[in-house]
Design a protein around this motif. Structure first.
Motif, PDB file in Angstrom:
ATOM      1  N   ILE A 113       1.344   1.652   0.740  1.00 58.34           N
ATOM      2  CA  ILE A 113       1.633   0.204   1.132  1.00 58.34           C
ATOM      3  C   ILE A 113       3.196  -0.177   0.562  1.00 58.34           C
ATOM      4  O   ILE A 113       3.995  -0.761   1.099  1.00 58.34           O
ATOM      5  CB  ILE A 113       0.569  -0.863   0.853  1.00 58.34           C
ATOM      6  CG1 ILE A 113      -0.467  -0.578   1.565  1.00 58.34           C
ATOM      7  CG2 ILE A 113       1.115  -2.264   1.194  1.00 58.34           C
ATOM      8  CD1 ILE A 113      -0.524  -0.756   3.046  1.00 58.34           C
ATOM      9  N   CYS A 147       3.873   5.080  11.800  1.00 55.11           N
ATOM     10  CA  CYS A 147       2.233   5.097  11.787  1.00 55.11           C
ATOM     11  C   CYS A 147       2.116   6.099  10.711  1.00 55.11           C
ATOM     12  O   CYS A 147       2.526   7.176  10.505  1.00 55.11           O
ATOM     13  CB  CYS A 147       1.716   5.532  13.266  1.00 55.11           C
ATOM     14  SG  CYS A 147       1.928   4.614  14.359  1.00 55.11           S
ATOM     15  N   VAL A 163       9.297  -2.766   5.958  1.00 54.12           N
ATOM     16  CA  VAL A 163       8.697  -3.044   7.406  1.00 54.12           C
ATOM     17  C   VAL A 163       8.206  -4.548   7.155  1.00 54.12           C
ATOM     18  O   VAL A 163       8.064  -5.103   6.120  1.00 54.12           O
ATOM     19  CB  VAL A 163       7.104  -2.232   7.857  1.00 54.12           C
ATOM     20  CG1 VAL A 163       7.540  -1.052   7.745  1.00 54.12           C
ATOM     21  CG2 VAL A 163       6.186  -2.285   6.627  1.00 54.12           C
ATOM     22  N   GLU A 170      -5.797  -1.339   0.304  1.00 55.24           N
ATOM     23  CA  GLU A 170      -4.262  -1.486   0.915  1.00 55.24           C
ATOM     24  C   GLU A 170      -4.149  -2.862   1.242  1.00 55.24           C
ATOM     25  O   GLU A 170      -2.673  -3.367   0.993  1.00 55.24           O
ATOM     26  CB  GLU A 170      -4.533  -0.738   2.077  1.00 55.24           C
ATOM     27  CG  GLU A 170      -4.633   0.780   1.882  1.00 55.24           C
ATOM     28  CD  GLU A 170      -5.353   1.578   3.285  1.00 55.24           C
ATOM     29  OE1 GLU A 170      -5.887   0.832   4.199  1.00 55.24           O
ATOM     30  OE2 GLU A 170      -5.325   2.737   3.359  1.00 55.24           O
ATOM     31  N   THR A 184       2.088  -5.266   8.612  1.00 56.13           N
ATOM     32  CA  THR A 184       1.465  -4.007   8.573  1.00 56.13           C
ATOM     33  C   THR A 184       0.296  -4.263   9.495  1.00 56.13           C
ATOM     34  O   THR A 184      -0.605  -5.502   9.448  1.00 56.13           O
ATOM     35  CB  THR A 184       1.198  -3.317   7.390  1.00 56.13           C
ATOM     36  OG1 THR A 184       2.428  -3.042   6.702  1.00 56.13           O
ATOM     37  CG2 THR A 184       0.198  -2.300   7.503  1.00 56.13           C
ATOM     38  N   ALA A 200       4.289  -1.410  10.788  1.00 59.47           N
ATOM     39  CA  ALA A 200       3.704  -0.137  10.185  1.00 59.47           C
ATOM     40  C   ALA A 200       1.894  -0.294  10.819  1.00 59.47           C
ATOM     41  O   ALA A 200       1.608  -1.296  10.999  1.00 59.47           O
ATOM     42  CB  ALA A 200       3.487  -0.013   8.808  1.00 59.47           C
ATOM     43  N   ALA A 247      -0.740  -5.219  -0.254  1.00 61.52           N
ATOM     44  CA  ALA A 247       0.001  -5.963   0.767  1.00 61.52           C
ATOM     45  C   ALA A 247       0.228  -7.267   0.209  1.00 61.52           C
ATOM     46  O   ALA A 247       1.306  -7.718   0.353  1.00 61.52           O
ATOM     47  CB  ALA A 247      -0.625  -5.663   2.040  1.00 61.52           C
ATOM     48  N   LEU A 267      -0.139  -9.096   7.284  1.00 60.05           N
ATOM     49  CA  LEU A 267      -1.024  -8.220   7.424  1.00 60.05           C
ATOM     50  C   LEU A 267      -2.097  -8.554   8.566  1.00 60.05           C
ATOM     51  O   LEU A 267      -2.296  -9.812   8.782  1.00 60.05           O
ATOM     52  CB  LEU A 267      -1.842  -7.916   6.092  1.00 60.05           C
ATOM     53  CG  LEU A 267      -2.747  -6.844   6.103  1.00 60.05           C
ATOM     54  CD1 LEU A 267      -2.011  -5.450   6.031  1.00 60.05           C
ATOM     55  CD2 LEU A 267      -3.542  -7.003   4.969  1.00 60.05           C
ATOM     56  N   LEU A 322       5.779   1.443   2.068  1.00 59.78           N
ATOM     57  CA  LEU A 322       6.181   0.630   3.417  1.00 59.78           C
ATOM     58  C   LEU A 322       7.179  -0.657   3.235  1.00 59.78           C
ATOM     59  O   LEU A 322       7.852  -1.029   3.750  1.00 59.78           O
ATOM     60  CB  LEU A 322       4.997   0.187   4.360  1.00 59.78           C
ATOM     61  CG  LEU A 322       4.162   1.623   4.873  1.00 59.78           C
ATOM     62  CD1 LEU A 322       2.854   0.954   5.480  1.00 59.78           C
ATOM     63  CD2 LEU A 322       4.842   2.203   5.916  1.00 59.78           C
TER      64      LEU A 322
END
Ligand code: HPA
Length: 275
Positions: free
Chosen positions: A98, A78, A106, A217, A109, A26, A221, A228, A101
């Motif tokens: 997040i 995206c 995913v 974010e 990210t 992502a 995560a 990340l 995602l």
């Protein structure tokens, strides 16, 4: 099942029903990376407003959207259009993209943003790989009942920005047409830019760049153990570095100038990510 998980799963299930593949990476597009969306091959676009339980943009003309497709041989999703505390969203709401995602599956990210340079050796146009952050104000996106499906009540955030991804981003810097540093992102809630004294304090505390996004974010995560990478583009020197006022116009100009080279850099990193 917690409401937060149920909602994130419903959002992800809707997206899965619209696409025939599983995105691996992502990318949250900050103000400077809008043009990156043009590089996505075979794009499928989904308006945020069609995704159940997702956030909607506060500016109606700024309909946020997901763009799914391929970049550098990887399947990507995206987020074009992100959400900020200063728009009036609660920190808890900022966890929604997040978590969606995460439910989408995913594997990593990339959070990108435009920031003001606190570190006096940085220049507008430079990129900073985020090593860590400082957030001294306001609530956490993890406030409220803990959603156990995502992670523990008291998550360790000592390695939010995955060391292997930071190393990869620094390795890719040699081939890039942007100057790349590694440093600490200092979160300010905005929407006003900082006072010169706030920036001076942030510098003394160890901040290298100032910005109004990314950290809520990133904490979300970390809670769900998502690998990340954070990348900041310096679009101005932060308050007090020069006598010139900080202008949105100047920031947009620098952002537009750097967008192509920055997009190339991000594409190189994606191509070399092992997911
Ligand atoms: N401060 C905070 N956020 C920003 C800045 C800044 O100087 N420039 C771009 N985003």
């Amino acid at each position: 099942m917690s409401a937060a998980f149920e909602h994130a799963k419903a959002a992800a299930d809707y997206i899965k029903s619209q696409i025939g593949f599983a995105p691996e990476i992502a990318v949250v597009l900050g103000s400077c990376l809008g043009p990156f969306a043009d590089r996505i091959e075979h794009p499928i676009t989904i308006d945020y407003r069609d995704i159940p339980h997702f956030l909607v943009s506060t500016a109606p003309s700024h309909a946020g959207k997901l763009i799914l497709g391929a970049v550098a041989g990887k399947k990507v999703v995206c987020l074009s259009g992100r959400f900020h505390r200063y728009e009036g969203y609660s920190y808890e709401q900022l966890s929604i993209p997040i978590r969606m995602l995460h439910c989408l599956g995913v594997r990593a990210t990339i959070l990108t943003n435009a920031a003001g340079a606190i570190n006096l050796s940085y220049q507008p146009g430079d990129v900073m790989v985020i090593a860590d952050h400082i957030k001294l104000f306001g609530d956490s996106p993890l406030m409220g009942p803990n959603a156990e499906e995502f992670g523990e009540r008291f998550p360790d955030i000592s390695a939010v920005y995955t060391p292997a991804l930071r190393r990869l981003a620094l390795d890719c810097a040699g081939d890039a047409r942007v100057t790349v540093h590694e440093g600490v992102y200092f979160f300010f809630p905005g929407p006003q830019f900082e006072s010169p004294s706030e920036i001076k304090a942030a510098r003394i505390l160890g901040g290298d760049a100032a910005g109004m996004s990314t950290v809520p974010e990133a904490i979300t995560a970390a809670h769900c153990h998502m690998p990340l990478l954070g990348l900041s583009v310096m679009v101005n020197m932060a308050a007090g570095v020069s006598d010139a006022p900080i202008s949105g116009e100047q920031i947009d100009k620098v952002g537009a100038l750097i967008a192509g080279d920055f997009s190339d850099y991000v594409e190189t990193i994606i191509g070399r990510m092992e997911v």
